[in-house]
Structures are given as structure tokens and as C-alpha cells.
Design a protein around this motif. Sequence first.
Motif, PDB file in Angstrom:
ATOM      1  N   ALA A  37     -39.989 -37.778 -53.686  1.00  0.00           N
ATOM      2  CA  ALA A  37     -38.599 -38.253 -53.643  1.00  0.00           C
ATOM      3  C   ALA A  37     -37.612 -37.111 -53.764  1.00  0.00           C
ATOM      4  O   ALA A  37     -36.506 -37.174 -53.216  1.00  0.00           O
ATOM      5  N   LEU A  38     -37.989 -36.054 -54.485  1.00  0.00           N
ATOM      6  CA  LEU A  38     -37.072 -34.943 -54.697  1.00  0.00           C
ATOM      7  C   LEU A  38     -37.049 -33.962 -53.533  1.00  0.00           C
ATOM      8  O   LEU A  38     -36.286 -32.996 -53.561  1.00  0.00           O
ATOM      9  N   SER A  39     -37.866 -34.176 -52.534  1.00  0.00           N
ATOM     10  CA  SER A  39     -37.873 -33.274 -51.393  1.00  0.00           C
ATOM     11  C   SER A  39     -36.512 -33.307 -50.702  1.00  0.00           C
ATOM     12  O   SER A  39     -35.971 -34.356 -50.387  1.00  0.00           O
ATOM     13  N   SER A  40     -35.962 -32.123 -50.488  1.00  0.00           N
ATOM     14  CA  SER A  40     -34.679 -32.041 -49.799  1.00  0.00           C
ATOM     15  C   SER A  40     -34.853 -31.866 -48.303  1.00  0.00           C
ATOM     16  O   SER A  40     -33.873 -31.742 -47.564  1.00  0.00           O
ATOM     17  N   ASP A  41     -36.117 -31.820 -47.836  1.00  0.00           N
ATOM     18  CA  ASP A  41     -36.367 -31.650 -46.406  1.00  0.00           C
ATOM     19  C   ASP A  41     -36.105 -32.943 -45.652  1.00  0.00           C
ATOM     20  O   ASP A  41     -36.278 -34.043 -46.175  1.00  0.00           O
ATOM     21  N   THR A  42     -35.723 -32.812 -44.402  1.00  0.00           N
ATOM     22  CA  THR A  42     -35.385 -33.954 -43.556  1.00  0.00           C
ATOM     23  C   THR A  42     -36.619 -34.438 -42.812  1.00  0.00           C
ATOM     24  O   THR A  42     -37.459 -33.638 -42.388  1.00  0.00           O
TER      25      THR A  42
END
Length: 869
Positions: A129-134
Amino acid sequence: MTATPPPVPELLARSADDAAHLYLHLLGEVRLAWGGVSLPLPGPKPLAVLAYLHLKGRASREELAEIFWPDKHNALQNVRQALMTLRRLSGAGGWLMEDRQELVLAGISDVSELRRLQQGDPQAALDFALSSDTLLGRLATISAHFDAWLDEERGVLRATQLKVLQACSLQLLDSGQYDRARDLLHQAMFMEGDSEATYRTLMLLEHRAGRTAQALQVFEECRRMLESELNLTPDTETLNLLQQIEDRPSGSNQRGELLSGEVLAQPATEPCFGRQDELTQARALLQHHRRVLVHGLAGLGKTRLARELAGQVTPAGRQVAWLDVGGDSGEVILNGLRDLLRAKRDTDLEDAFSQARVGLLVLDNAVNTYAAQQVLSRLPESVPVLLTSRLRLPNLPKVELSRLPRSAALDLLRFHLPEGGEPEAVNQDALCALLGDHPFAVRLAARTLGPASGAEVVRALYDAPHDTVQVLLEQSVGQLDARAYEAYLGLGSLFVPQATPELLASLLARPEEEVTVALFQLVERGLLTRASRAGSDTVSFQMHDLTWHAARAHRAHLPHHLVHAVTGYTETFAERPDLLATDLPHLLGAAAIAPPPLLRRLLRAWLGGQYIAARGFPTAHLHLLQKGIERAEQDGDFETASLLNGKYADISQALLGDQVTATERLLRAAGQAGQVQAWGRQATFLALAGQMEAMRRLPEAFTHLQAAQDLADRSGQPVIQARVRAQQAMAHASRQEFVQARALLAEARDLLHQVLQTGPGDHAVWTAYLGVLGNLGQSEMRLGNLTGALDLKREVWRVASGRDDRLFMARSAFDQGELLHQLGQPQDALTQLRAAIEISQTLGAGSLESMARKLLQDIASAQPDEGGS
């Protein structure tokens, strides 16, 4: 706080454990793995096909052709080539299959793992959930259809990530890990800055952490974000949380008055002891900032200081507009202010302030943060505003009140001591020290101390030095007579610290006159205040918060006793909507805890009369009505179920603009009416449902209308026959057959007119008559007779106003505005539309209000000298 999904070696290990599945790393740079081995990436379109199949679940070749090659004649050939490319990858025979002419991918991914873990273990899903990747972030543009689908998938994924962050933050909050929970919520805000749910969770966190001022500041940031970014207002759940944080009752039935400078200059009943520094500060802030908050805990004298300040800054010939606003909503406060100043709309307020020579507006006891901000945003900037509150309302310069200086506390004590009321043994300085120099406590002590009781009171205070207000209240109420003490306990048992004498008489099982006398005795002792609403004969009585909490601690009346009392009161005054509206918090409180039999009785009495038409319904509490319906159906009480389902339909259609739900409820109500052989009611419900179905072009509409006519003829009741004709007319109107509609409506009007000529007519007959008149006006308008239509709409207003039927008043005002616009009278049209908006807001009729606002803005934009609402 940031994190990334598990590293590639861990993903490879996961794929080795389950060689039947392809592993896809889709967040950011795409990676593929099978059997623990990384796979080479195919071209962009085959890769996109792979991702689409995984996230979609399954798809046919035709669907893939439409999504990826929509403009190619050889699209299916392109699909075939893409699949051939994918089947060259290792293990494709096991993870890429075709089932019933649809392609299926056996795969797992970081996205699917996030969705799976979200359901059962949010903490395990947190890294994903914390992944900032698109999602598929580095994939080039494929096709317009695919890109649109991908945008939607990214939105769904972002919503899932937010839910995980919110769920984890709530778990941390429940375990007292406020700092870490706050970090997660700030990360969620970075990811999705317009998520009201995230703001709401952060409000709850700050509240539980004991940081009330910060919680209110978060709400203000949320309110501003919604207004500036989305042109929205906070939803009901957010406002309910705000009310919980503010620890306020639902409403206070605010009171307003105009106070002249001459009146304010008269000597006060009590001097403003010890507040000269605060008065000087407040005057300076008002001069420079125009909006000032007087803040302090309950009982410190905020209202007294505001009155003293108003007297100092208001010269002769000028007035102060004073509203005791309590927990009321912004619209209720603004309505009270408009009534006070005789202004019809917000845009008239600046002129109204000027004409009334108002130099200061005081909003006293403002304990609804959102309402305060709403009101301030809609007030003319030229008017200085002074607010008093126990809350630190955000973004306002503040004057802080604390304990009195000792000398001022002594002056206050001596001022209120009756002659001969203090025993010689009382050390006044030690007493003020014991009371913490708290104005409310000092004042109450002075009224409680007597030659016979003084020593006893002082001993009690020394025995409980940290609870002096409670001790004083106990001593004070101990001196009441039996009836006044009973009234004191009764008010303390109710759901909010305000009630009418009629409701309290029902609770105490005493005559209303006797209860009123007791209430006025409490007023004389300073334990209550009397309240009334502008334009209403209804009177209620309100306790100070400190007094109410003390009375409430006794819990003299058990919850089931309250429910019985409120139910009996509602049945007695079912035809007094203004009275019931004053006690609305008690009706809602009783409905929330009532057992099924009493809930049905309460709802039947409350909603069976003219309440909905006159006052609308608090739609945030529709679940209570739904609960009553469900229990009535479960118990086989089809009489009640039919009535309540019909009321639910009224609310859905008139207040929410939801005709689908309204139709479903009407058909349900009709079937239940038939089970108890209430043919007239069944006919009415069927006709209403048929009319709504006709508007939606449903084939069953006229079947239901014909069945309604047969039932109406069977009933032999002219009112029912008129209602059915009216609904048949509306069905014809939906097919543009306005001549037939007008003829049917004229017949219905004549039938109802004959009934009304034979007697006064009950509420149901008048409601039917108003509906027919309004619809007849619509038919005339459709046939081009605008003047005749306007006359009919004005007749609706006249009759509805005489009966205080606000729903029809709101509809009539909107219709008149529309007709006046078409007749080339824009100023009159604007006046009517603003009236429609104001009345709709008091009813919660959002659909009607929205239509009125839209038309008003269209007209106002073409009028350079006239602003909108």
C-alpha cells in the motif's frame, strides 16, 4: 514514511513456490517471473495484454481486439500474434489458457496480493500500500481504450491503498500508537489529497490523543479542501464526528435579539468583575481583525464579557445583533439572523445590517465548528463579529479567559451574597481559593451559602476540593422544592439539555401547568434559561452544560422510561410539527434505542401526520425509519409497514430526488396495504408508483395505474378517486399528452373541492388538493398558458403557507421562479428561487435546492446588477 514492495529475489522465491502461476510485478517497472526465474519482457502491447488479462480476470479475443487495436481491420490477427509472443515465454502452457472462448491467466502480482491481504490482514498489505510507484507506470501509450481502462484501474488501486493505510492507522490508533498512525495518514494524504475519509481518521486520531484544537484544525483543513478543490461540503459522517469531538448537543434552538446601545449602556445585573485586560484586548482585536473569538472553559464568563464589550463598542443610535447559537447548523443560524434582521436572503444581509443600524454581531456559545465557519463565510465583511466558545475555533484571533484575579473573585462573591446570607465563620479568601476563583462556582456558592447552611457547604467543599462545582450544585438543588427538583432531574435525564414543557410533562407524568411553574423556579435560581425560536410560539428550557452534566449523573429516568415518555408525547402532539421539531433530538434519541413495538408506535405518530410535509426529515437518520419498517414486516404488522414504506417513498422522492427507491417503496407499501384490505391506500400507492414508472418509460406503468383506478372505484372514496386521476394525469404528461392531463387534473380538483366544501378537511385531503393544484399549473405551463399557471402556483403558496406546509411552499416558490423567468420578470424570479432554497435547506430537500440554485445562477448571471445566492 515510505516503503516499497518486497524485493525481486523474494518475488522470485514466491513464484518458485507456485510454478503454476506467473508472477507479475506491476507497480512501477514491470517484471515477470515463473518458477523462480525472471522472464524477458515481451513488447509493450503483448505486455499490456498480459497485465489486462491478469487484472481483468478473463477476456475474449474480440474484447482484446477492441481494447488494443480498435481501429485496425486485422485486429484479431494482431491479437493472435500477441498471444503467440506470450506463449513463447517459459511456462506459458501452464499459466496462459483458453476456456470457453475466453483467455484466462493464472497469475499473482503485487496488486493482487495487496487486494487479497487487504481483506484479512491490512498490516501484511502495508508495504504494498505504501508503494509510491504507479501501476504500469513506465508503459507507453497503447490505445485510447486501454489508457482509459488503465486510468480507472489506477483509481481503484489508489482507493485500495488508501483503505489499507486507513485500516492500519485505525489499528495503531486503537493501540495508542498515535505518532505512527499519524505518519500513515499523512502518507495517505500525500497519495490522495482530497480523501475526506483520511481527514476524518486524522480528526479521530487527534481527538483520542487529547488534542482537540488540532482535531478541529484538521476539520477546517478538510472543509477548505472540499470547498476549493471539489466544490463540496463535508459529508454526514464527518459532521457527526465533529459533533462528537466538540461534545455538543444536536442543537440549541438559537435565540436572537437586537440590543440598542442605550440598552447595553444600562447598568448590568452583575458587573464584569476582573476582566478589564481581556476587554481591552478584545476591543483592539475587533478593530484590527473584525472577527474575534472569546475562548474559555464552561462557566468562566464568556457571555458576560461579550455583553460588556458590546456595550462599550456600540454607540448611541446603533444596535448589536445577538444570537445564542449553541450547536445549531449554519443554515439554522443564518435563518435566525435573517429573521432577526427581516432579510429574505443572504444577499440582503449587508443592507439589512445597515438598515437595522447594527454595529456588531455576537454569536454566543458557538459549539459547532463547521456552522461557525459556514456563517462567517456568508456574512458581509463590513460587519464585526464576536464569537464566544469553549472550543478553540480555528483561524480566529483569540481572547483567552481563565480564572479571575483573587480580588475580582472576592468582589463577585460579595456582590451575590444575600444580606445575612454568609455565616461569620466563612473565610471569603480561603473560599475563593478553594473554588479556584471560577466565576460560575463563586456565583453559585454565594447563592447557596446561608446562615443555616453556610458552614455545612464549606465543609462539603473542603471534603471535595477538586469537585467544587459539583458540590455546589448538589447543595443548590438540595434547596429546591419537590416539584422543581423533579423537573431538574427530568431535564438531566433527557437526550440533550433542552426540552419543551410538554415533553417534560410527559416524562414526569405531571400536568403541563405544574411543570411550567417548576421550570420557572429553576430559571429564577439560575439553573435554567428560557428559549424560544423566532416566528414560533413554542417555548423550551435549557440547562447550562455544567448543570446538565450534574443532573445527568443521577440518571433519574431509565432509557425505557424515556422512550415511553417520548412516544406518548409524540402521539399526543402528532399534529404539532413545530413542537415536535423543537424536540427533534429527543425523537431521534428515543428512536435509536426503542424496542420494536415502541419504535413502530413512535414512527407512526411522528410521521403519520403532517410532519414530513411541514418540516421534512433528517435524512441522515433514515436508518431509523428503515429499522422500523423491517421490524414491522418481520412481525407481520403490515398496517404499519405500509404506512412507513409510503413515508420512506415520500422522503426518497421529495427530499432525495430518488425516484427508483421511491417507486420500489410504493409498490411494497401497496402490497402491504392490500394484505390488510386497505383498498384506498393500496390504490394511492399503486397510482403514485405507476406515475413514477411512466416518467421512466417503464411498460408496467399503465398496468399499475389501471389497477389503481379499479381499486379507487371499489373504495368509493372521492379523495382516493381524485388522487388516482391526478397520477394518471401525470403519466399522460410524461408522454407529452397535456390536454388529457389537464382534463384529468381538473376532475381531481373538482372532486377534492367538493370534499373540502363539506368540512374542514384533514391533512391528507389538503395535501392531495395542493398536489393537484400544482400539477394543474404545470399542465397549463406546458400548454403555453403561463399566466394561468402562475395563478395556480400562487394559489398553492397561499394555501400551503396558511397550513405551514413547507414542502409545498418550497415547490411552489421554485415553480413561480421558473414561470416568472419565462415571463421576463427576472428580479421577481430571483426572489422566489431564493425563497425555495431557504425553505429547502430547512427541510433537507437537496434535490429541489440544487435545481433552484442552478436556475438562480443561470438567471443571476444574465443580471449584471444582481448577485446570486
